[in-house]
Design an enzyme around this catalytic site. Sequence first.
Site, mmCIF file in Angstrom:
data_model
loop_
_atom_site.group_PDB
_atom_site.id
_atom_site.type_symbol
_atom_site.label_atom_id
_atom_site.label_comp_id
_atom_site.label_asym_id
_atom_site.label_seq_id
_atom_site.Cartn_x
_atom_site.Cartn_y
_atom_site.Cartn_z
ATOM 1 N N LYS A 205 0.703 -1.193 -0.074
ATOM 2 C CA LYS A 205 -0.023 -0.036 -0.156
ATOM 3 C C LYS A 205 0.734 0.960 0.148
ATOM 4 O O LYS A 205 0.167 2.928 0.044
ATOM 5 C CB LYS A 205 -0.873 -0.151 1.147
ATOM 6 C CG LYS A 205 -1.859 -1.015 1.512
ATOM 7 C CD LYS A 205 -2.972 -1.496 0.314
ATOM 8 C CE LYS A 205 -3.486 -2.606 0.254
ATOM 9 N NZ LYS A 205 -3.640 -2.525 -0.246
ATOM 10 N N LYS B 272 15.004 -6.105 4.696
ATOM 11 C CA LYS B 272 15.219 -5.289 6.093
ATOM 12 C C LYS B 272 16.660 -5.123 7.123
ATOM 13 O O LYS B 272 16.897 -4.507 7.009
ATOM 14 C CB LYS B 272 14.154 -5.315 7.203
ATOM 15 C CG LYS B 272 12.669 -4.527 6.903
ATOM 16 C CD LYS B 272 11.311 -4.520 8.164
ATOM 17 C CE LYS B 272 10.508 -4.455 7.578
ATOM 18 N NZ LYS B 272 9.618 -3.678 8.284
ATOM 19 N N ALA C 56 9.735 -7.744 13.932
ATOM 20 C CA ALA C 56 8.770 -6.636 14.106
ATOM 21 C C ALA C 56 9.056 -6.538 15.829
ATOM 22 O O ALA C 56 8.429 -5.307 15.652
ATOM 23 C CB ALA C 56 7.102 -7.602 13.658
ATOM 24 N N ASN D 115 6.764 -15.135 24.694
ATOM 25 C CA ASN D 115 6.992 -15.293 23.084
ATOM 26 C C ASN D 115 6.178 -16.828 22.935
ATOM 27 O O ASN D 115 6.942 -17.663 23.621
ATOM 28 C CB ASN D 115 8.135 -15.575 21.979
ATOM 29 C CG ASN D 115 8.551 -15.545 20.882
ATOM 30 O OD1 ASN D 115 6.693 -14.879 20.412
ATOM 31 N ND2 ASN D 115 9.306 -16.077 20.627
ATOM 32 N N THR E 53 8.189 -19.412 21.899
ATOM 33 C CA THR E 53 9.586 -19.365 21.840
ATOM 34 C C THR E 53 10.251 -19.259 23.444
ATOM 35 O O THR E 53 10.704 -17.837 22.278
ATOM 36 C CB THR E 53 10.472 -19.486 21.078
ATOM 37 O OG1 THR E 53 9.760 -20.721 19.264
ATOM 38 C CG2 THR E 53 11.985 -20.393 21.333
HETATM 39 P P1 ATR Z 1 8.637 -10.916 12.010
HETATM 40 O O1 ATR Z 1 9.759 -9.832 11.432
HETATM 41 O O2 ATR Z 1 7.098 -10.719 11.019
HETATM 42 O O3 ATR Z 1 8.576 -11.000 13.626
HETATM 43 P P2 ATR Z 1 9.993 -13.359 12.213
HETATM 44 O O4 ATR Z 1 11.513 -13.053 12.629
HETATM 45 O O5 ATR Z 1 9.992 -14.528 11.695
HETATM 46 O O6 ATR Z 1 9.100 -12.669 11.496
HETATM 47 O O7 ATR Z 1 9.073 -14.252 13.808
HETATM 48 C C1 ATR Z 1 7.452 -14.220 14.153
HETATM 49 C C2 ATR Z 1 7.242 -13.884 15.088
HETATM 50 O O8 ATR Z 1 6.200 -14.933 15.089
HETATM 51 C C3 ATR Z 1 7.586 -15.196 16.373
HETATM 52 O O9 ATR Z 1 7.939 -14.211 17.735
HETATM 53 C C4 ATR Z 1 7.037 -16.654 16.166
HETATM 54 O O10 ATR Z 1 7.711 -17.530 17.376
HETATM 55 P P3 ATR Z 1 8.848 -18.376 17.456
HETATM 56 O O11 ATR Z 1 9.601 -17.421 17.714
HETATM 57 O O12 ATR Z 1 7.883 -19.087 18.360
HETATM 58 O O13 ATR Z 1 8.770 -18.918 16.362
HETATM 59 C C5 ATR Z 1 5.650 -16.097 16.020
HETATM 60 N N1 ATR Z 1 4.865 -16.569 15.501
HETATM 61 C C6 ATR Z 1 4.593 -17.285 14.011
HETATM 62 N N2 ATR Z 1 3.616 -17.476 14.496
HETATM 63 C C7 ATR Z 1 3.294 -18.358 15.198
HETATM 64 C C8 ATR Z 1 1.530 -19.105 16.062
HETATM 65 N N3 ATR Z 1 1.019 -19.694 15.252
HETATM 66 N N4 ATR Z 1 1.592 -18.617 17.247
HETATM 67 C C9 ATR Z 1 2.348 -18.212 17.890
HETATM 68 N N5 ATR Z 1 3.369 -17.408 17.507
HETATM 69 C C10 ATR Z 1 3.790 -17.164 16.444
#
Ligand code: ATR
Length: 272
Positions: free
Chosen positions: A16, A66, A131, A151, A153
Amino acid sequence: MLDSYAVIGNPISHSKSPLIHAAFAQQTQQSMQYDAILAPLDGFQTTVTHFRQQGGKGLNVTVPFKLEAYQLATRLTERATIAQAVNTLKFENQEILGDNTDGAGLVRDIELNLGIPIANKRILLMGAGGAARGVILPLLQQKPSILAIANRTRQKAEALQQQFMAHGNTVAGDFTSFSDQQFDIVINATSASLHDALPDLPAHVFANNALAYDMMYSHEPTRFLKFAYDNGVRHLADGIGMLVEQAAESFFLWRGVRPQTKPVIALLKTKI
Ligand code: ATR
């Protein structure tokens, strides 16, 4: 020749940013051009170099570049250094300035557009990826009483907490760690909404009058926002305001003019 800017990413067709910056340029009467550039996954640097050679003045950088933008910058703002990610590049002579306007965009959306001061609030930030990292310092700078990082993890949340503990009152855990606590502002910075998934969050973490904020957006309310609504939360926001505010910060960095964001947020809501 018009000053030229663009958003660069892969994929990019959904972006966008061209719409937002065209609206800003029109509103502030800036003569500029703003395009969307699809860079090959292994060709970020080459694509940026080509854009600069053509006289490009600045770029917004989106997924998945990024970190590469952070590495490419020859000078970084403090907020980009701490986020370890760059969403805005500005080209001046030989210099490549890297900035990160995401966190400032989130803070401005919560405080100015939604009218909710962050000072002394209890914040729960869900997620520990790029993010989440990008918004922690700007949130802490507004002096919340606590910032809890949760989180899936747990170790990743703890690592972030270690990194930011000097900047404010922070704690870390997984989604069940805070089940006996309540928060005034609950922010979803996970990518779960992208996959129509819901982090495993206890329903009673929302304090009375809480704000539920999803940094993602789509034409339907996200699973997280539906979950919050079903559990009594009435202040709900998706990431459209943040998207427009981070763009306004980039625009200000490039042009030295701060556009009005409210009409552009309203315009965007009709286009999602
Ligand atoms: P971004 O740059 O969008 O933050 P990323 O660095 O891949 O992408 O991080 C994704 C985040 O979303 C992580 O905190 C991930 O949790 P994990 O560290 O446990 O992987 C979280 N995430 C993604 N899918 C999820 C889900 N279904 N439930 C809970 N957390 C999720």
